[in-house]
Design a protein around this motif. Sequence first.
Motif, PDB file in Angstrom:
ATOM      1  N   PHE A  98      38.430  40.465  40.381  1.00 34.32           N
ATOM      2  CA  PHE A  98      37.223  40.939  41.060  1.00 34.32           C
ATOM      3  C   PHE A  98      37.307  42.434  41.335  1.00 34.32           C
ATOM      4  N   VAL A  99      38.431  42.885  41.899  1.00 34.07           N
ATOM      5  CA  VAL A  99      38.604  44.312  42.166  1.00 34.07           C
ATOM      6  C   VAL A  99      38.591  45.094  40.857  1.00 34.07           C
ATOM      7  N   GLY A 100      39.225  44.545  39.822  1.00 30.44           N
ATOM      8  CA  GLY A 100      39.246  45.227  38.529  1.00 30.44           C
ATOM      9  C   GLY A 100      37.855  45.405  37.949  1.00 30.44           C
ATOM     10  N   TYR A 144      25.621  41.300  39.533  1.00 26.70           N
ATOM     11  CA  TYR A 144      26.293  40.074  39.102  1.00 26.70           C
ATOM     12  C   TYR A 144      27.740  40.048  39.593  1.00 26.70           C
ATOM     13  N   VAL A 145      28.413  41.199  39.507  1.00 27.34           N
ATOM     14  CA  VAL A 145      29.812  41.274  39.942  1.00 27.34           C
ATOM     15  C   VAL A 145      29.911  41.032  41.451  1.00 27.34           C
ATOM     16  N   ILE A 146      29.000  41.634  42.207  1.00 29.54           N
ATOM     17  CA  ILE A 146      29.040  41.486  43.667  1.00 29.54           C
ATOM     18  C   ILE A 146      28.830  40.025  44.070  1.00 29.54           C
ATOM     19  N   ARG A 147      28.051  39.276  43.286  1.00 24.57           N
ATOM     20  CA  ARG A 147      27.852  37.867  43.604  1.00 24.57           C
ATOM     21  C   ARG A 147      29.164  37.080  43.512  1.00 24.57           C
ATOM     22  N   LEU A 148      30.153  37.625  42.809  1.00 18.28           N
ATOM     23  CA  LEU A 148      31.451  36.968  42.702  1.00 18.28           C
ATOM     24  C   LEU A 148      32.372  37.310  43.871  1.00 18.28           C
ATOM     25  N   ALA A 149      31.876  38.081  44.839  1.00 20.12           N
ATOM     26  CA  ALA A 149      32.718  38.523  45.954  1.00 20.12           C
ATOM     27  C   ALA A 149      33.370  37.371  46.713  1.00 20.12           C
ATOM     28  N   VAL A 161      34.454  34.476  45.696  1.00 16.59           N
ATOM     29  CA  VAL A 161      35.588  33.968  44.920  1.00 16.59           C
ATOM     30  C   VAL A 161      36.703  34.999  44.868  1.00 16.59           C
ATOM     31  N   GLY A 162      36.336  36.267  44.641  1.00 12.32           N
ATOM     32  CA  GLY A 162      37.346  37.318  44.571  1.00 12.32           C
ATOM     33  C   GLY A 162      38.088  37.497  45.876  1.00 12.32           C
ATOM     34  N   ILE A 163      37.360  37.478  46.983  1.00 12.27           N
ATOM     35  CA  ILE A 163      37.991  37.664  48.296  1.00 12.27           C
ATOM     36  C   ILE A 163      38.820  36.435  48.671  1.00 12.27           C
ATOM     37  N   PHE A 164      38.384  35.255  48.243  1.00 10.79           N
ATOM     38  CA  PHE A 164      39.211  34.054  48.412  1.00 10.79           C
ATOM     39  C   PHE A 164      40.588  34.260  47.776  1.00 10.79           C
ATOM     40  N   GLY A 165      40.612  34.802  46.557  1.00 10.20           N
ATOM     41  CA  GLY A 165      41.875  35.050  45.881  1.00 10.20           C
ATOM     42  C   GLY A 165      42.704  36.129  46.556  1.00 10.20           C
TER      43      GLY A 165
END
Length: 397
Positions: free
Chosen positions: A40-42, A178-183, A185-189
């Motif tokens: 996500f950060v990448g 679209y990427v921000i909508r994955l926040a 999941v990314g922050i969960f990781g």
Amino acid sequence: MNPLRWGLVPQILVGVVLGAFLGALVPGAGEAVGLLGRLFVGMLKAVAPLLVLLLVMSAIANRHERGGDARRTFLTLLLYLAGTVCAALVGVLLSFAFPQTLVLVAAAEGSPPAAVGSVLADVLFKLVDNPVRALLEGNFLGCLTWAVLLGISFRRAPASFREHLETLAGGVSDVVRYVIRLAPVGIFGLVAYAVATTGISALADYATLALLLVSAMLVVALLVNPLIVLLVTQRNPYPVVLRCLEESGITAFFTRSSAANIPVNLALAKKLGISEELYSVTIPIGATVNMAGAAITITTLTLAAANTLGIEASLASALVLCVVSALAACGASGVPSGSLLLIPLACSLFGIPLDVAMQVVAVGFVISVIQDSAETALNSSTDVVYTWAVDNAPLRQ
């Protein structure tokens, strides 16, 4: 109620809770799902330089003639500098009120700058970097320079070309959404990985230091920033300040990168109705030079090192430390823990040896799971707060 229909912030909070439980109960799985956070950060870091280049270029090439844009941009930069100095002063005052000493650990690795001049020179060279290298390396100041120059040149281009440029910028903006909508999941990781690898025990010896740092940052976020916004806009600052902390600060807290949070801030600035001509320039600049949290970290850890060695810091030296910390913080890298390697520079004001200063840097890395997260949340949310303040200031045209 379907969780997928919740707002982005509630979804992120759910990700935080689930990640913390997974990291604490099943550390092995926490480290594994950390890949989601790094991806996500990448993705944010990958799209951010291109977004800045195209958005600024399109905004300048297509903007309508209106006065005051350069003046408002300059005023925003002044607010960035004033806010950073005020934050350093808050760090000094709280360090005097609640003096800290450190349990030094093994020295950290790295090459700290030798003087403030070298930090500022590095910023200047980033401004004139090769445009391709600036895109590849995520040099936002270089991207911004070329975007401004090309945008000015393209104002003379045919209308059809400028329309295509605007369409291209809009397409990249869609990718960012679209990427921000994955926040979530990314922050969960990210949370699962942080809890699994760091845990809470590593922070126990430095709990009071971490508490002092976070308290200073909260003072700046909830008292200093609103006061500055009130003086500039003559309006109630808290609705915008709290919204920026909610929508920008939360994601920045977990990504721990001002650069990665640029797309989030650009989207928030648009939702707040800020002029695109203003925020498309000031948000990328703020990710590099608006570093109130970094100034707090530098001043607090430097004074803690002085206390540990029994060095008495006078009021005059503390004020000099505020200025040096603010200037050095402006050159702090927009990456996790980018401010820590500037601590030896500030320590040199008190004659603290480099080997001791690098041990202080190592302490910073120990508490970075808290310190750097809070620092980045303050830095990044303040970018939008000050930009909104200038855009809503009752300036005479």
